[in-house]
Design a protein around this motif. Structure first.
Motif, PDB file in Angstrom:
ATOM      1  N   ASN A 160      37.982 -59.099  60.451  1.00 33.04           N
ATOM      2  CA  ASN A 160      38.481 -59.111  59.081  1.00 33.04           C
ATOM      3  C   ASN A 160      38.657 -60.561  58.635  1.00 33.04           C
ATOM      4  OD1 ASN A 160      40.873 -59.987  60.318  1.00 33.04           O
ATOM      5  ND2 ASN A 160      41.742 -57.924  60.369  1.00 33.04           N
ATOM      6  N   THR A 204      38.419 -55.255  65.051  1.00 27.85           N
ATOM      7  CA  THR A 204      37.297 -55.499  64.156  1.00 27.85           C
ATOM      8  C   THR A 204      37.422 -56.883  63.539  1.00 27.85           C
ATOM      9  OG1 THR A 204      38.512 -54.487  62.304  1.00 27.85           O
ATOM     10  CG2 THR A 204      37.054 -53.051  63.580  1.00 27.85           C
ATOM     11  N   ARG A 249      32.135 -58.771  53.860  1.00 20.52           N
ATOM     12  CA  ARG A 249      33.456 -58.938  53.222  1.00 20.52           C
ATOM     13  C   ARG A 249      34.342 -59.982  53.891  1.00 20.52           C
ATOM     14  NH1 ARG A 249      35.451 -52.881  51.284  1.00 20.52           N
ATOM     15  NH2 ARG A 249      33.762 -52.535  49.775  1.00 20.52           N
ATOM     16  N   PRO A 250      34.417 -60.003  55.236  1.00 20.54           N
ATOM     17  CA  PRO A 250      35.257 -61.042  55.857  1.00 20.54           C
ATOM     18  C   PRO A 250      34.767 -62.452  55.547  1.00 20.54           C
ATOM     19  CG  PRO A 250      34.791 -59.284  57.414  1.00 20.54           C
ATOM     20  CD  PRO A 250      33.894 -59.049  56.236  1.00 20.54           C
ATOM     21  N   TYR A 256      38.320 -63.751  61.083  1.00 26.83           N
ATOM     22  CA  TYR A 256      37.150 -64.602  60.844  1.00 26.83           C
ATOM     23  C   TYR A 256      37.576 -66.042  60.550  1.00 26.83           C
ATOM     24  CZ  TYR A 256      32.486 -65.985  59.306  1.00 26.83           C
ATOM     25  OH  TYR A 256      31.265 -66.606  59.182  1.00 26.83           O
ATOM     26  N   ALA A 312      35.829 -63.285  51.701  1.00 29.77           N
ATOM     27  CA  ALA A 312      37.214 -63.054  51.283  1.00 29.77           C
ATOM     28  C   ALA A 312      37.834 -64.341  50.746  1.00 29.77           C
ATOM     29  CB  ALA A 312      38.028 -62.536  52.472  1.00 29.77           C
TER      30      ALA A 312
END
Length: 253
Positions: free
Chosen positions: A124, A122, A160-161, A128, A164
């Motif tokens: 994250n 995925t 979110r990624p 990213y 962050a």
């Protein structure tokens, strides 16, 4: 996809999404059914700032690099399904699907960078950041004037990624300006209202035997989009910001 993954009926999925979670679909994304007054105000302020920046600088749209990630689920050819026989139920043939996650970035001149997330992983903050490093390398190679000027801006959503601390610090270190994007506003994101719907529209109904074929076809479609079409998507963004203000910050489609 949700019904198949959770093994519940489509009616149940629809009831949960629309009645319990109060969601609706805008530009192929599920968003809150009704925005709060604060969210509407934020939409209007962000849209107004964007319009002002464009009006002050006629070349502003040419300095934007935008991107996002999107998942594509494609059916395999007929006959490639798998039999499920959970006793005491009768065996049945279920549709076999393959899924790949695409990350892509573009500007008004066309595609800059795209890549596919490895199967089983995925996106994250760490992965990213790696994507952004590769994006910077691509900009340096295919948009040297944009890279050397240092005047380009990044437009991505509030996933979110993307927001962050690790990613924010990386972008600040590289002196990359990030344009503000309101939450729950796919109608103001070129990837959501232009690129991904266009891409999925071309792929709809097609069947592939494996992920490699899907990725090859996606890449072909991306590279076939003309510069004029990419440029028009940024003009659409400007027009949509105007519509957002007229709609008092609410969704306008």
């Amino acid at each position: 996809m949700i019904a198949e993954e959770l093994k519940i009926s489509l009616d149940s999925v629809s009831k949960i999404i629309h009645e319990h979670l109060q969601k609706r679909k805008i530009c192929a994304r599920f968003v809150p059914h009704k925005l709060s007054d604060e969210q509407k105000q934020h939409q209007m302020e962000t849209s107004g700032d964007f319009i002002d920046a464009c009006d002050r600088n006629p070349q502003f749209l040419e300095t934007i690099v935008t991107g996002d990630e999107s998942s594509s689920t494609i059916r395999r050819p007929s006959g490639s399904g798998v039999h499920r026989c959970p006793p005491p139920k009768i065996c049945r043939l279920t549709k076999s699907r393959i899924k790949t996650l695409l990350i892509t970035f573009f500007d008004n001149k066309g595609l800059i960078h795209h890549e596919f997330v490895p199967a089983g992983t995925t996106v994250n903050a760490e992965s990213y950041e790696g994507v952004l490093k590769r994006l910077l390398q691509r900009i340096r190679r295919v948009r040297p004037q944009l890279y050397q000027s240092g005047q380009w801006k990044l437009l991505h959503d509030n996933a979110r990624p993307h927001t962050a601390n690790r990613v924010r610090q990386f972008l600040a270190t590289r002196k990359v300006t990030v344009l503000e994007h309101s939450p729950y506003s796919p109608d103001l994101a070129p990837t959501d209202f232009f690129l991904f719907p266009r891409l999925k529209g071309v792929l709809k109904g097609l069947r592939f035997s494996d992920i490699a074929q899907v990725q090859q076809r996606v890449t072909t479609v991306l590279r076939a989009i003309s510069k004029e079409v990419f440029a028009d998507s940024f003009q659409q963004l400007y027009n949509r910001c105007q519509k957002c203000i007229v709609a008092n910050g609410d969704y306008f489609e």
